[in-house]
Scaffold this motif. Structure first.
Motif, PDB file in Angstrom:
ATOM      1  N   THR A 221      50.622  13.695  29.847  1.00 24.50           N
ATOM      2  CA  THR A 221      50.268  12.626  28.917  1.00 24.50           C
ATOM      3  C   THR A 221      50.179  11.279  29.623  1.00 24.50           C
ATOM      4  O   THR A 221      49.685  10.335  29.048  1.00 24.50           O
ATOM      5  CB  THR A 221      51.296  12.528  27.772  1.00 24.50           C
ATOM      6  OG1 THR A 221      52.581  12.238  28.323  1.00 24.50           O
ATOM      7  CG2 THR A 221      51.348  13.796  26.949  1.00 24.50           C
ATOM      8  N   SER A 222      50.658  11.203  30.857  1.00 17.58           N
ATOM      9  CA  SER A 222      50.666   9.931  31.596  1.00 17.58           C
ATOM     10  C   SER A 222      49.403   9.706  32.410  1.00 17.58           C
ATOM     11  O   SER A 222      49.145   8.601  32.843  1.00 17.58           O
ATOM     12  CB  SER A 222      51.861   9.883  32.554  1.00 17.58           C
ATOM     13  OG  SER A 222      53.059   9.976  31.853  1.00 17.58           O
ATOM     14  N   MET A 223      48.628  10.754  32.630  1.00 11.35           N
ATOM     15  CA  MET A 223      47.495  10.668  33.536  1.00 11.35           C
ATOM     16  C   MET A 223      46.171  10.535  32.799  1.00 11.35           C
ATOM     17  O   MET A 223      45.968  11.138  31.755  1.00 11.35           O
ATOM     18  CB  MET A 223      47.466  11.931  34.406  1.00 11.35           C
ATOM     19  CG  MET A 223      46.458  11.863  35.527  1.00 11.35           C
ATOM     20  SD  MET A 223      46.472  13.335  36.554  1.00 11.35           S
ATOM     21  CE  MET A 223      45.792  14.542  35.445  1.00 11.35           C
ATOM     22  N   MET A 224      45.278   9.710  33.371  1.00 11.68           N
ATOM     23  CA  MET A 224      43.910   9.565  32.856  1.00 11.68           C
ATOM     24  C   MET A 224      42.960  10.030  33.951  1.00 11.68           C
ATOM     25  O   MET A 224      43.211   9.789  35.131  1.00 11.68           O
ATOM     26  CB  MET A 224      43.596   8.098  32.567  1.00 11.68           C
ATOM     27  CG  MET A 224      44.534   7.425  31.614  1.00 11.68           C
ATOM     28  SD  MET A 224      44.265   5.638  31.616  1.00 11.68           S
ATOM     29  CE  MET A 224      44.926   5.200  33.203  1.00 11.68           C
TER      30      MET A 224
ATOM     31  N   GLY B  68      51.689  22.775  32.674  1.00 12.32           N
ATOM     32  CA  GLY B  68      51.854  21.433  32.132  1.00 12.32           C
ATOM     33  C   GLY B  68      52.395  20.411  33.118  1.00 12.32           C
ATOM     34  O   GLY B  68      52.573  19.246  32.793  1.00 12.32           O
ATOM     35  N   PHE B  69      52.672  20.819  34.349  1.00 11.70           N
ATOM     36  CA  PHE B  69      53.155  19.910  35.383  1.00 11.70           C
ATOM     37  C   PHE B  69      52.044  19.675  36.394  1.00 11.70           C
ATOM     38  O   PHE B  69      51.233  20.566  36.659  1.00 11.70           O
ATOM     39  CB  PHE B  69      54.380  20.493  36.099  1.00 11.70           C
ATOM     40  CG  PHE B  69      55.584  20.583  35.215  1.00 11.70           C
ATOM     41  CD1 PHE B  69      56.417  19.498  35.035  1.00 11.70           C
ATOM     42  CD2 PHE B  69      55.866  21.757  34.540  1.00 11.70           C
ATOM     43  CE1 PHE B  69      57.520  19.584  34.206  1.00 11.70           C
ATOM     44  CE2 PHE B  69      56.971  21.856  33.710  1.00 11.70           C
ATOM     45  CZ  PHE B  69      57.805  20.753  33.545  1.00 11.70           C
TER      46      PHE B  69
END
Length: 67
Positions: free
Chosen positions: A1-4, A34-35
């Motif tokens: 969720t932190s990466m764009m 998910g990692f």
């Protein structure tokens, strides 16, 4: 969720000591369950924006919530 992901590049918003979000390019490696492995662009212990990326603006001040 932190990466764009934009095109072929990956980014996160790193949070500075004065609560400014700075868009930072990262290099990713292996993805598994998910990692994501971060190869470069972040050091251990640095704080990144984990949620609400759509509301964050580059060099914008944020109000961090630490969990």
């Amino acid at each position: 969720t932190s990466m764009m992901i934009e095109g072929s590049k990956s980014y996160v918003y790193k949070v500075s000591e004065d609560n400014i979000a700075n868009k930072t390019e990262i290099e990713i490696g292996i993805r598994n369950s998910g990692f994501i492995e971060i190869i470069s662009g972040l050091d251990e212990g640095e704080v990144v924006v984990a949620e609400g990326l759509k509301k964050v603006r580059p060099r914008g001040e944020i109000k961090p919530i630490k969990k």
